[in-house]
Structure formats: C-alpha cells, structure tokens
Design a protein around this motif. Structure first.
Motif, PDB file in Angstrom:
ATOM      1  N   VAL A  30     -14.910  79.117 -10.796  1.00 36.64           N
ATOM      2  CA  VAL A  30     -16.040  78.216 -11.023  1.00 36.64           C
ATOM      3  C   VAL A  30     -17.144  78.945 -11.780  1.00 36.64           C
ATOM      4  O   VAL A  30     -17.504  80.077 -11.433  1.00 36.64           O
ATOM      5  N   ASP A  31     -17.653  78.310 -12.820  1.00 34.48           N
ATOM      6  CA  ASP A  31     -18.855  78.797 -13.498  1.00 34.48           C
ATOM      7  C   ASP A  31     -20.026  78.119 -12.799  1.00 34.48           C
ATOM      8  O   ASP A  31     -20.347  76.955 -13.069  1.00 34.48           O
ATOM      9  N   ASP A  32     -20.668  78.843 -11.879  1.00 31.18           N
ATOM     10  CA  ASP A  32     -21.691  78.203 -11.049  1.00 31.18           C
ATOM     11  C   ASP A  32     -22.987  77.946 -11.807  1.00 31.18           C
ATOM     12  O   ASP A  32     -23.804  77.123 -11.376  1.00 31.18           O
ATOM     13  N   ALA A  83     -21.959  74.896 -13.808  1.00 34.95           N
ATOM     14  CA  ALA A  83     -21.379  73.930 -12.864  1.00 34.95           C
ATOM     15  C   ALA A  83     -20.136  73.289 -13.469  1.00 34.95           C
ATOM     16  O   ALA A  83     -20.006  72.067 -13.561  1.00 34.95           O
ATOM     17  N   MET A  95     -19.462  73.517  -4.255  1.00 35.46           N
ATOM     18  CA  MET A  95     -19.534  72.377  -5.171  1.00 35.46           C
ATOM     19  C   MET A  95     -18.404  71.388  -4.882  1.00 35.46           C
ATOM     20  O   MET A  95     -17.492  71.659  -4.103  1.00 35.46           O
ATOM     21  N   ALA A 100     -17.197  77.522  -3.961  1.00 35.52           N
ATOM     22  CA  ALA A 100     -18.439  77.825  -4.681  1.00 35.52           C
ATOM     23  C   ALA A 100     -19.566  76.881  -4.280  1.00 35.52           C
ATOM     24  O   ALA A 100     -20.609  76.840  -4.934  1.00 35.52           O
TER      25      ALA A 100
END
Length: 463
Positions: free
Chosen positions: A107-109, A112, A134, A132
C-alpha cells in the motif's frame, strides 16, 4: 509439459504458444479444463479445448498476439463469479484465464493507492489494505473469488455504492493489452491529468471486449473506526424510501449502505444464517449502515436518527448492532440472501436498476405482469435499495417471457437491464432496450477500432 491430448491432437496455436518459451500455464486436458467452462450462471455450452493461464502481462500480450494472427476467438476469465454468461465458453473459443496474475503490491499510504494484478481476489486486496488501516471502496459477497480484473471489466458495484461509488470510482490506473497484443499502460495514478482522453475509462465496464485489463492501481479509503448497522422493518417500499431520505438528511455521507430484503427472502435467509433479528411479517426489511471515525462522531447520532424515524412512523421496528459481532451477524444475514436464492434451484435472475421514483410502480406492475404470464411464478427480491439496484429473481417455467417482460418494464421506466453484473451473452439481446442506436453504433465503432477481427469476447456485450 505437453499432455497426451495435445500430442494426439496437434493444434498449431498450441505449438506456437509452446514455442514462446513463456510460462503460460497451458491446459488441454478435458477434465482439468472443465472448471473453466462457465461462470456462476452455471450453464455449460462447451468445455474449452485450450486454456491459457499466463503469469504476467508479457504472457497475455504474447497469447493475444498469436490468437490475433491465427484468428482464434478468446474468452477472458477472472474469478468466474459473473451471472450474465460473459465468461461462459462457446465452441472453439480459447480461454484466457488471469487467475495466476494475483499479485498484490504494498500500500502507498501517502497516495492511498495499491497496485494489484488482474487476477487478485478482492478479499486479498482488502486484507492488504486493512494492514495499512485502509479499505477498498467496493465490497461484495463474492469477495473471496471475484477478481479485480473482472470487477473492473464489469464495473462492479456491491453493497457500498451509496458511499464510495462503483468500481469506476476506485480505479486510479490501468494496464491493458489490446487484441493484437499491444500493451497500453495508464498507471500514473494521478488524480489530475487532463492530457487528452482518459484511456482508463475505455476498459472499465467494457467486459473485456476492447482489451484485457492486466494490472490496476486502486484508490483506497481510510478504514472507519466506527461501523454500526441497523435492521429496520418497514411497511412498504414508499416507507423505506422515506426512511432513506430521512437518514441521508440526518447523517449525510456517513450512510454507507442501504439494503432491501423482501419478506420471502428474509425468512429464507434467516433460516440459513441466524434466528430472525426482527419478527417476520413486515412488508420489507432494510439494512442500513454508517461508517466513520469514532473520534469525531457522536456515537448516538445513528440511534437518534432512527428514533426520530420510528416516532414519525417511517419504520415499525428497529434493532441496532451493539458490537462488531452483531454488525457481522446482520451482514451475514444479507449475504445469506444469495445463498438462499441459489439453493432454490434454477431460477431466473434479473439485475435491474431503477430510478428511485419509479421503484414502487415497477414493483407493483412487475408482480401483475408475472401473474399474467405465469400464475405460479414467484419472485424473490433483495438488493441495493439505496442506489435502485434490485436483484429480482423469479421461480418460473416461462423463463424467456418473464425476462422479456421485466427487462422491458425496467427499460420503459427509465432503468437498466443490468446494474452491476454486466451484459455478457445472456443480456445482449436486451441491450437495444436501454442503449440508443447511436450509442450502440459508437460502441461498435470502438470495438472495430480496437479489435478489428473480433477476437476478444465475441458475442458478449454487443451480441
């Protein structure tokens, strides 16, 4: 290794695929190939003679390039959860299964977003997002087997369209392979990019007829720290819609789901999943949900709105989840609606979308038409009441007449013959009811431009 069937029945395409030296997961054994014959519609027309299961995008490109050269028709498959016959195999078709392309990236937090392979099951993506903090905006009962590529290809909806939108709203980037093997990548994931036509939109909802989605960037949303559900017994659809207006006005975007379960399905689903949370005998049961951040919410806002609705006569009874276990129990009841209706045997399913104001009139007229066509016909209804999507399932011997009547009625009232399951093969004959000649002509021109020889998913969508 080539199997006995391939050795005794030479196929030039099979030989060409072997010559690529790529890991294509070839299957020609009839017993193994049988599981690829159809989707959740359960109707089998033909067992494929050749199934190709590439491991990556380059494999998909090589397969489509060779099929294009050999003029071999291809049916694209994901998790085989569709109900419109889109993945059902016809004689002579090569199956292109994306089941091995199940990569789920980190996940690219900050953005998002998450990058996933087309064959990744929704549940695996949900689990990665949850780690993460999400969630994925689209959720549906077949999450364990429905794949992201198939969900994009059919623009899947599910239970939380009211809050997060259809699958189209979740897609930040797409990689797809055209019929001739050309790879088109639109994977930047930018929220703002007006540099020409948004090519991602060509493939979302096109049911694999314009290209094969191989990878996607999905938008994610913060996981709610507060989830509360309420099961409401109401007297009629009119009261259910009045309750929806009330809850939307009081709760705004907190309202994440609004599901309807008609009495026949409620009783059957309760028998399969749990004791009835509310007594039977109501005109309709509504499952409403809110999602949000506990830290910034008043915990009793939902309850207060429901009390107001009860006092105003919008519902006759209400039960609110008091724990995560009860929340899950209510949703298990909703998901049991699918299991219950499937258990009744060969029913005639309809996935209809209606304008909100037309819904009560449609239900009244639909029952009258059913009685006129087949006095023994019995409807089983549930669905996404908040967005007008009804799963209108009928037990009848008059399959063709009933489907023509219901699809025609929905179309005349400004609705659609398919809300979230796609057109596939089964609904293609009804497309002209809901798409104008000009729209269908434009779809045909797009198909001709991107797939001039008609290799991809022939007979689906456009018929």
């Amino acid at each position: 290794m080539p199997d006995t069937l391939a050795e005794t029945t030479p196929d030039p395409l099979y030989a060409a695929l072997l010559d690529t030296g790529l890991d294509l997961g070839l299957v020609t054994d009839p017993e193994t190939a049988a599981r690829f014959a159809t989707d959740a519609s359960r109707r089998v027309v033909a067992v494929p003679e050749l199934v190709v299961r590439p491991a990556d995008t380059s494999g998909v490109a090589a397969v489509l390039h060779l099929c294009h050269q050999a003029d071999r028709r291809v049916v694209v498959q994901g998790g085989l959860t569709g109900l419109s016959g889109g993945a059902r195999v016809n004689p002579g078709e090569v199956v292109l299964s994306l089941e091995r392309m199940a990569h789920v990236g980190p996940v690219d937090d900050l953005a998002a977003q998450i990058e996933v392979g087309a064959g990744a099951p929704l549940q695996k993506v949900q689990e990665a997002a949850a780690q993460a903090g999400m969630i994925v905006g689209v959720d549906l009962g077949a999450r364990g087997s429905a794949t992201i590529g198939g969900m994009i290809a059919t623009n899947a909806g599910g239970i939380r369209v009211l809050r997060y939108g259809m699958m189209r709203a979740q897609v930040a980037g797409i990689e797809a392979v055209l019929a001739d093997g050309t790879i088109v990548s639109a994977m930047k994931g930018l929220d703002k990019d007006n540099a020409g036509v948004d090519l991602r939109q060509l493939f979302i909802g096109s049911e694999g007829t314009l290209g094969v989605v191989t990878r996607a960037l999905l938008r994610l949303h913060p996981a709610p720290t507060l989830e509360v559900t309420a099961l409401c017994a109401v007297d009629s659809v009119d009261k259910a819609q009045a309750l929806l207006r009330h809850l939307r006005a009081r709760l705004g975007p907190l309202l994440s789901a609004y599901e309807g379960i008609w009495p026949e399905v409620y009783e059957g689903a309760c028998a399969m999943s749990c004791d009835p949370p509310l007594p039977t005998g109501a005109g309709l049961y509504v499952l409403a949900e809110i999602q949000g951040m506990r830290e910034i919410l008043q915990d009793d806002a939902f309850e207060a709105a429901l009390i107001e609705a009860y006092e105003a006569g919008l519902c006759r009874d209400v039960v609110v989840s008091q724990s995560a276990r009860e929340h899950d129990r209510f949703w298990a009841l909703r998901e049991a609606c699918v299991e219950y209706t499937f258990s009744l045997g060969q029913l005639v399913p309809h996935d209809l979308s209606l304008p909100a104001r037309a819904l009560p009139a449609f239900l009244t007229e639909a029952r009258a038409r059913l009685s006129a066509i087949d006095p023994e016909a019995r409807p089983y209804i549930y669905g996404h009441l908040g967005d007008g999507n009804l799963h209108y399932i009928v037990k009848t011997q008059a399959r063709a007449e009933v489907s023509a009547a219901l699809n025609g009625l929905a179309a005349r009232m400004g609705g659609s013959i398919t809300a979230e399951h796609g057109v596939g093969q089964d609904k293609a004959p009804y497309l002209s009811l809901v798409r104008s000649a000009e729209e269908r002509q434009l779809m045909t021109r797009l198909k001709a431009a991107l797939d001039p020889t008609g290799v991809l998913n022939p007979g689906r969508l456009l018929g």
